[in-house]
Design a protein around this motif. Structure first.
Motif, PDB file in Angstrom:
ATOM      1  N   ILE A 110       0.838  -1.190   0.000  1.00  0.00           N
ATOM      2  CA  ILE A 110       0.000   0.000   0.000  1.00  0.00           C
ATOM      3  C   ILE A 110       0.885   1.257   0.000  1.00  0.00           C
ATOM      4  O   ILE A 110       1.844   1.337   0.763  1.00  0.00           O
ATOM      5  CB  ILE A 110      -0.923   0.020   1.242  1.00  0.00           C
ATOM      6  CG1 ILE A 110      -1.817  -1.213   1.235  1.00  0.00           C
ATOM      7  CG2 ILE A 110      -1.743   1.300   1.276  1.00  0.00           C
ATOM      8  CD1 ILE A 110      -2.621  -1.380   2.497  1.00  0.00           C
ATOM      9  N   ASN A 111       0.535   2.201  -0.835  1.00  0.00           N
ATOM     10  CA  ASN A 111       1.199   3.499  -0.820  1.00  0.00           C
ATOM     11  C   ASN A 111       0.513   4.390   0.208  1.00  0.00           C
ATOM     12  O   ASN A 111      -0.694   4.289   0.413  1.00  0.00           O
ATOM     13  CB  ASN A 111       1.136   4.165  -2.196  1.00  0.00           C
ATOM     14  CG  ASN A 111       1.977   3.447  -3.220  1.00  0.00           C
ATOM     15  OD1 ASN A 111       2.841   2.651  -2.881  1.00  0.00           O
ATOM     16  ND2 ASN A 111       1.725   3.725  -4.480  1.00  0.00           N
ATOM     17  N   HIS A 112       1.277   5.233   0.843  1.00  0.00           N
ATOM     18  CA  HIS A 112       0.685   6.189   1.776  1.00  0.00           C
ATOM     19  C   HIS A 112       1.209   7.578   1.453  1.00  0.00           C
ATOM     20  O   HIS A 112       2.270   7.738   0.854  1.00  0.00           O
ATOM     21  CB  HIS A 112       0.969   5.795   3.228  1.00  0.00           C
ATOM     22  CG  HIS A 112       2.422   5.821   3.590  1.00  0.00           C
ATOM     23  ND1 HIS A 112       3.291   4.816   3.260  1.00  0.00           N
ATOM     24  CD2 HIS A 112       3.157   6.747   4.257  1.00  0.00           C
ATOM     25  CE1 HIS A 112       4.495   5.107   3.692  1.00  0.00           C
ATOM     26  NE2 HIS A 112       4.453   6.282   4.302  1.00  0.00           N
ATOM     27  N   LYS A 113       0.441   8.579   1.858  1.00  0.00           N
ATOM     28  CA  LYS A 113       0.822   9.960   1.573  1.00  0.00           C
ATOM     29  C   LYS A 113       1.822  10.464   2.606  1.00  0.00           C
ATOM     30  O   LYS A 113       1.677  10.240   3.799  1.00  0.00           O
ATOM     31  CB  LYS A 113      -0.401  10.881   1.594  1.00  0.00           C
ATOM     32  CG  LYS A 113      -1.255  10.772   0.371  1.00  0.00           C
ATOM     33  CD  LYS A 113      -2.325  11.831   0.374  1.00  0.00           C
ATOM     34  CE  LYS A 113      -3.157  11.720  -0.882  1.00  0.00           C
ATOM     35  NZ  LYS A 113      -4.212  12.724  -0.919  1.00  0.00           N
ATOM     36  N   VAL A 114       2.841  11.131   2.094  1.00  0.00           N
ATOM     37  CA  VAL A 114       3.840  11.775   2.935  1.00  0.00           C
ATOM     38  C   VAL A 114       3.786  13.258   2.595  1.00  0.00           C
ATOM     39  O   VAL A 114       3.671  13.635   1.425  1.00  0.00           O
ATOM     40  CB  VAL A 114       5.251  11.200   2.668  1.00  0.00           C
ATOM     41  CG1 VAL A 114       6.285  11.901   3.518  1.00  0.00           C
ATOM     42  CG2 VAL A 114       5.267   9.706   2.919  1.00  0.00           C
ATOM     43  N   TYR A 115       3.852  14.095   3.603  1.00  0.00           N
ATOM     44  CA  TYR A 115       3.699  15.536   3.416  1.00  0.00           C
ATOM     45  C   TYR A 115       5.028  16.238   3.653  1.00  0.00           C
ATOM     46  O   TYR A 115       5.756  15.913   4.584  1.00  0.00           O
ATOM     47  CB  TYR A 115       2.639  16.086   4.379  1.00  0.00           C
ATOM     48  CG  TYR A 115       1.281  15.481   4.143  1.00  0.00           C
ATOM     49  CD1 TYR A 115       0.391  16.067   3.250  1.00  0.00           C
ATOM     50  CD2 TYR A 115       0.887  14.322   4.792  1.00  0.00           C
ATOM     51  CE1 TYR A 115      -0.855  15.511   3.022  1.00  0.00           C
ATOM     52  CE2 TYR A 115      -0.347  13.756   4.569  1.00  0.00           C
ATOM     53  CZ  TYR A 115      -1.220  14.356   3.676  1.00  0.00           C
ATOM     54  OH  TYR A 115      -2.445  13.801   3.442  1.00  0.00           O
ATOM     55  N   TYR A 116       5.322  17.193   2.790  1.00  0.00           N
ATOM     56  CA  TYR A 116       6.528  17.994   2.894  1.00  0.00           C
ATOM     57  C   TYR A 116       6.153  19.466   2.829  1.00  0.00           C
ATOM     58  O   TYR A 116       5.225  19.853   2.116  1.00  0.00           O
ATOM     59  CB  TYR A 116       7.493  17.704   1.734  1.00  0.00           C
ATOM     60  CG  TYR A 116       8.096  16.331   1.760  1.00  0.00           C
ATOM     61  CD1 TYR A 116       9.271  16.091   2.450  1.00  0.00           C
ATOM     62  CD2 TYR A 116       7.496  15.281   1.078  1.00  0.00           C
ATOM     63  CE1 TYR A 116       9.835  14.828   2.466  1.00  0.00           C
ATOM     64  CE2 TYR A 116       8.057  14.016   1.095  1.00  0.00           C
ATOM     65  CZ  TYR A 116       9.220  13.796   1.790  1.00  0.00           C
ATOM     66  OH  TYR A 116       9.774  12.543   1.812  1.00  0.00           O
ATOM     67  N   SER A 117       6.878  20.268   3.560  1.00  0.00           N
ATOM     68  CA  SER A 117       6.805  21.713   3.392  1.00  0.00           C
ATOM     69  C   SER A 117       7.990  22.080   2.512  1.00  0.00           C
ATOM     70  O   SER A 117       9.134  21.792   2.844  1.00  0.00           O
ATOM     71  CB  SER A 117       6.906  22.407   4.758  1.00  0.00           C
ATOM     72  OG  SER A 117       6.741  23.787   4.615  1.00  0.00           O
ATOM     73  N   ALA A 118       7.716  22.690   1.361  1.00  0.00           N
ATOM     74  CA  ALA A 118       8.763  22.973   0.387  1.00  0.00           C
ATOM     75  C   ALA A 118       8.849  24.464   0.113  1.00  0.00           C
ATOM     76  O   ALA A 118       7.846  25.182   0.184  1.00  0.00           O
ATOM     77  CB  ALA A 118       8.483  22.223  -0.918  1.00  0.00           C
ATOM     78  N   LEU A 119      10.047  24.908  -0.213  1.00  0.00           N
ATOM     79  CA  LEU A 119      10.285  26.304  -0.587  1.00  0.00           C
ATOM     80  C   LEU A 119      10.939  26.309  -1.961  1.00  0.00           C
ATOM     81  O   LEU A 119      11.930  25.616  -2.177  1.00  0.00           O
ATOM     82  CB  LEU A 119      11.197  27.001   0.427  1.00  0.00           C
ATOM     83  CG  LEU A 119      11.431  28.483   0.190  1.00  0.00           C
ATOM     84  CD1 LEU A 119      10.170  29.289   0.516  1.00  0.00           C
ATOM     85  CD2 LEU A 119      12.586  28.991   1.028  1.00  0.00           C
TER      86      LEU A 119
END
Length: 180
Positions: A110-119
């Motif tokens: 299963i794929n899961h969502k990973v969150y990043y804060s990007a600039l």
């Protein structure tokens, strides 16, 4: 709002010009040094020095949490943000990037969502628009422990971008204010 806030950068350039200019430069005026920049090859021009001082004192970070999604989908709003970054080189855009990553557990597929804060910033002097490549460049990418927007969107959108700011002064404003 971006155009209005960028007047601060112009004011810093003008202040640097008034601080560093010789009498001859003052008589020619602020706009004359911008036009004479090509003539000065040997040493660093006064115009370049004024811009360097402004760069040390001013960076503008816009938090546009949907920019990554808009960019991937080819939305025209992402192109508008990119145009602003190209027009104003000291503009940076912070956004939340959602990436599908495979599970580390080998038994689960299963794929899961990973969150990043990007600039991101605009790439300088790029001909990438002719080749169809991206014109923005990721400066920083920080992994978040989960979704960044849990409650009210606006303050949390500003909070995820604060990590990308530096300096003694920080101002947060709402959009569509034209620097009022």
């Amino acid at each position: 709002t971006v155009r209005g806030m960028m007047y601060y950068r112009k004011a810093l350039e003008l202040q640097a010009f008034l601080d560093m200019a010789k009498d001859d430069d003052l008589m020619e005026g602020y706009k004359a040094i911008e036009l004479n920049e090509d003539q000065m090859k040997g040493e660093r021009s006064l115009w370049a020095q004024c811009q360097a001082v402004a760069d040390m004192k001013f960076t503008y970070v816009v938090s546009c949490q949907q920019y990554g999604i808009q960019k991937r989908s080819g939305d025209a709003r992402a192109q508008n943000v990119l145009r602003l970054m190209t027009e104003y080189p000291s503009l940076r855009v912070a956004y939340i990037d959602e990436v599908e990553e495979p599970s580390k557990d080998a038994t689960k597929k299963i794929n899961h969502k990973v969150y990043y804060s990007a600039l991101v910033k605009a790439m300088p002097n790029s001909n990438a628009s002719e080749t169809g490549q991206n014109l923005d460049q990721v400066i920083y990418k920080i992994k978040l422990p989960g979704p960044a927007i849990l409650g009210e969107g606006k303050p949390e959108n500003q909070n995820h971008a604060i990590i990308f700011t530096r300096g003694e002064g920080l101002q947060t404003i709402d959009m569509n204010q034209e620097n009022y």
